[in-house]
Write a protein that holds these residues in place. Structure first.
Motif, PDB file in Angstrom:
ATOM      1  N   GLU A   4       0.819  -1.213   0.000  1.00 29.65           N
ATOM      2  CA  GLU A   4       0.000   0.000   0.000  1.00 29.65           C
ATOM      3  C   GLU A   4       0.859   1.272   0.000  1.00 29.65           C
ATOM      4  O   GLU A   4       0.440   2.319  -0.513  1.00 29.65           O
ATOM      5  CB  GLU A   4      -0.924   0.025   1.216  1.00 29.65           C
TER       6      GLU A   4
ATOM      7  N   HIS B 226      -4.851  -4.813   2.988  1.00 27.93           N
ATOM      8  CA  HIS B 226      -5.950  -4.549   2.067  1.00 27.93           C
ATOM      9  C   HIS B 226      -5.919  -5.585   0.945  1.00 27.93           C
ATOM     10  O   HIS B 226      -4.871  -6.159   0.636  1.00 27.93           O
ATOM     11  CB  HIS B 226      -5.842  -3.152   1.452  1.00 27.93           C
ATOM     12  N   THR B 227      -7.059  -5.809   0.332  1.00 25.43           N
ATOM     13  CA  THR B 227      -7.119  -6.706  -0.810  1.00 25.43           C
ATOM     14  C   THR B 227      -6.735  -5.947  -2.070  1.00 25.43           C
ATOM     15  O   THR B 227      -6.789  -4.715  -2.121  1.00 25.43           O
ATOM     16  CB  THR B 227      -8.539  -7.286  -0.983  1.00 25.43           C
TER      17      THR B 227
ATOM     18  N   GLU C 168      -8.419  -5.849  -4.727  1.00 27.37           N
ATOM     19  CA  GLU C 168      -9.610  -5.202  -5.266  1.00 27.37           C
ATOM     20  C   GLU C 168      -9.798  -3.783  -4.728  1.00 27.37           C
ATOM     21  O   GLU C 168     -10.424  -2.944  -5.386  1.00 27.37           O
ATOM     22  CB  GLU C 168     -10.855  -6.039  -4.948  1.00 27.37           C
ATOM     23  N   GLU C 169      -9.265  -3.511  -3.548  1.00 28.93           N
ATOM     24  CA  GLU C 169      -9.360  -2.167  -2.983  1.00 28.93           C
ATOM     25  C   GLU C 169      -8.399  -1.196  -3.664  1.00 28.93           C
ATOM     26  O   GLU C 169      -8.506   0.012  -3.478  1.00 28.93           O
ATOM     27  CB  GLU C 169      -9.071  -2.211  -1.478  1.00 28.93           C
ATOM     28  N   TYR C 170      -7.478  -1.733  -4.457  1.00 30.07           N
ATOM     29  CA  TYR C 170      -6.511  -0.906  -5.188  1.00 30.07           C
ATOM     30  C   TYR C 170      -6.617  -1.287  -6.671  1.00 30.07           C
ATOM     31  O   TYR C 170      -5.913  -2.164  -7.150  1.00 30.07           O
ATOM     32  CB  TYR C 170      -5.095  -1.130  -4.664  1.00 30.07           C
ATOM     33  N   GLN C 171      -7.520  -0.609  -7.372  1.00 32.53           N
ATOM     34  CA  GLN C 171      -7.869  -1.009  -8.728  1.00 32.53           C
ATOM     35  C   GLN C 171      -6.676  -0.988  -9.678  1.00 32.53           C
ATOM     36  O   GLN C 171      -6.605  -1.806 -10.593  1.00 32.53           O
ATOM     37  CB  GLN C 171      -8.975  -0.089  -9.268  1.00 32.53           C
TER      38      GLN C 171
ATOM     39  N   LEU D  96     -17.682  -4.219   5.569  1.00 33.17           N
ATOM     40  CA  LEU D  96     -16.312  -3.753   5.792  1.00 33.17           C
ATOM     41  C   LEU D  96     -15.785  -4.243   7.138  1.00 33.17           C
ATOM     42  O   LEU D  96     -14.641  -4.698   7.245  1.00 33.17           O
ATOM     43  CB  LEU D  96     -16.258  -2.233   5.729  1.00 33.17           C
TER      44      LEU D  96
ATOM     45  N   GLN E 225     -14.915  -7.794   6.808  1.00 29.91           N
ATOM     46  CA  GLN E 225     -13.697  -7.973   6.023  1.00 29.91           C
ATOM     47  C   GLN E 225     -12.457  -7.642   6.849  1.00 29.91           C
ATOM     48  O   GLN E 225     -11.426  -8.303   6.734  1.00 29.91           O
ATOM     49  CB  GLN E 225     -13.747  -7.071   4.786  1.00 29.91           C
TER      50      GLN E 225
END
Length: 527
Positions: A313, A351-352, A354-357, A501, A504
């Protein structure tokens, strides 16, 4: 100073000999005028002298740190860590050592302080050889400083060992606030995750891996120790993206620091990689880095490299700020995954993808390896026998209570057990060696206070205002309470996204038709 031609001859483009020494002289005798001169010249053709003077000032500052209390403060005063110069790596190194010493001295027991400081000293000693053999013009200036720091830290470790022996305290082996490195005996468990990673690494499709889990769940500790869990033919190359790579000012600095960390990590596994000079990367960084990877593959022989990028991240944040180009950096990673079969890539974060396109579009078919709570047997070992010859014993109900309160969360087990030992060391020696249920309960408030940074991170960085309100509402219902979905919707309408959320983030769990906290200590914080 103002009569120097650097300040009035705007056509002067050549380096003016001795200007850097002149600046240092003025700074020593008239700091106000010296600072004004630095600011003025920093944007002129004589900026080289500003950089040289600042580097020497940093060296003089580092020389003044003559004890560990001073060394722990050094990283607050170093301001040249991102200079476009070979010395930036040295300054970043001293800053990292200072932060590690600070973290070591924050440990609650003298035993833990000595354990962490020993790891810092080992790292510093290993880098001394690298500094001495470096071709950098500044190596000879900074080597004696590094040697002096090593002597200071080593002497302090000896003092801590003597203090521990004299006080006859229970050694506190729990390490709070810093990841466990491969030298620390306390690392335990995670064999199932090691097997899962090994299975995925054997996949011929070469999918990238994501080690995903809550903060403080032990991702970095696992990566530091992953060499113990994998076959010898897999060479881990651990890179902390919170460090020098993501703080670099350009692509050349990023790739140089990336290669440097890969080299150091491989060396711990007995594999020597070819070096990559920073100067080579200046003209065409990604081309020369790709050529360096060819040489790395040759050095690997029949082995496989596992490039483990921790805290991905942070790199994403640097890309978002425009310091690095998304297509260049992430495209390089994708190319490495697709076209270099000797390399496997593992990302680690809370974070996954998918959370960071932007990452999802470059790294396709990411395989998630979930790191969660310890197994109960692993947590029991961490409580009852964290290291060899551990002198504290627990009553059975005391162990069960620690498990209930922490749910085998590795950080929280260490946090609570560390406070139990602090409490026991304050008691009479006749009852010091046996932890009771009452001791566990008495240690809870101290654990909530000393672990405040962990709980505050959950509250401030992992959930929004709606999530905080829901967590406080559930927490107020008491230990083990399950609040029905219908009741929560009555108080928090349209909060289904927030519930997802919180699930998750593994803060709450779904039980029948309701929700409750997963970890009792976290619930108590929100109370």
């Amino acid at each position: 100073m103002r009569f120097h031609s650097a300040f009035w001859d705007e056509w002067q483009r050549l380096h003016l000999p001795g200007l850097d020494k002149h600046l240092l002289f003025v700074i020593e005798h008239n700091p106000v005028e010296g600072k004004a001169a630095l600011e003025y010249l920093s944007t002129s053709s004589q900026s080289w002298a500003v950089q040289a003077a600042q580097i020497e000032l940093d060296a003089r500052i580092l020389e003044r740190y003559a004890d560990v209390e001073a060394i722990r403060q050094a990283h607050y005063n170093l301001i040249s860590g991102e200079l476009d110069s070979p010395v930036s790596t040295l300054l970043n190194f001293f800053s990292d050592i200072s932060e590690d010493v600070d973290a070591a001295l924050n440990q609650r027991s003298f035993y833990s302080q000595s354990q962490v400081l020993s790891a810092v000293a080992e790292r510093l000693d290993a880098n001394l050889q690298e500094i001495s053999s470096s071709q950098s013009e500044y190596s000879s200036r900074f080597y004696p400083i590094a040697q002096s720091w090593l002597n200071v830290i080593t002497n302090h470790i000896d003092k801590l060992v003597q203090i521990t022996e004299l006080r006859q305290e229970i050694d506190n082996p729990y390490i709070i606030g810093v990841p466990l490195n491969e030298q620390l005996e306390i690392f335990t468990g995670r064999t199932s995750i090691g097997l899962r990673i090994e299975q995925l690494l054997s996949d011929r499709r070469r999918p990238p891996l994501l080690l995903y889990g809550q903060r403080r769940m032990g991702k970095t500790s696992l990566l530091n120790n992953i060499g113990k869990l994998l076959p010898n033919n897999i060479i881990p190359m651990f890179v902390d993206l919170q460090g020098a790579p993501s703080s670099a000012s350009d692509h050349a600095g990023f790739l140089y620091n990336l290669a440097r960390d890969m080299e150091k990590s491989a060396k711990k596994q007995g594999v020597t990689l070819p070096s990559l000079a920073r100067e080579v990367l200046q003209s065409d960084p990604f081309t020369y880095f790709d050529e360096w990877l060819d040489n790395v593959e040759h050095a690997l022989e029949q082995n496989t490299a596992l490039l483990a990028l921790d805290e991905f991240e942070v790199l994403d944040n640097a890309i978002a700020k425009g310091r690095f180009d998304e297509q260049d950096v992430l495209g390089m990673l994708r190319h490495l995954i697709q076209h270099r079969p000797r390399f496997k890539v593992l990302l680690a974060g809370s974070h996954t993808i998918e959370e960071y396109q932007r990452w999802a579009s470059y790294l396709i078919n990411v395989q998630v390896v979930h790191i969660s709570y310890l197994k109960e047997a692993e947590a029991r070992q961490l409580i009852e026998c964290p290291v060899k010859d551990f002198t504290l014993r627990y009553e059975p109900n005391a162990v069960e209570r620690v498990l209930q309160l922490t749910r085998c969360h590795p950080f929280l087990v260490q946090l609570l057990c560390a406070e139990i030992i602090v409490l026991k060391n304050e008691q009479d020696p006749s009852i010091r060696r046996l932890a009771t249920l009452a001791d566990v309960e008495a240690a809870i408030p101290e654990a909530l206070q000393s672990g405040g940074f962990f709980f505050a991170d959950i509250q401030n960085n992992q959930v929004d205002a709606a999530g905080q309100a829901i967590l406080r509402f559930i927490a107020a219902q008491g230990e083990g309470a399950i609040v029905s979905h219908q009741t929560l919707l009555q108080h928090f309408p349209d909060a289904d996204i927030t519930f997802n959320l919180l699930l998750q983030r593994e803060l709450i769990e779904e039980v029948d038709d309701g929700y409750g906290f997963q970890v009792e200590l976290i619930r108590r914080w929100f109370v």
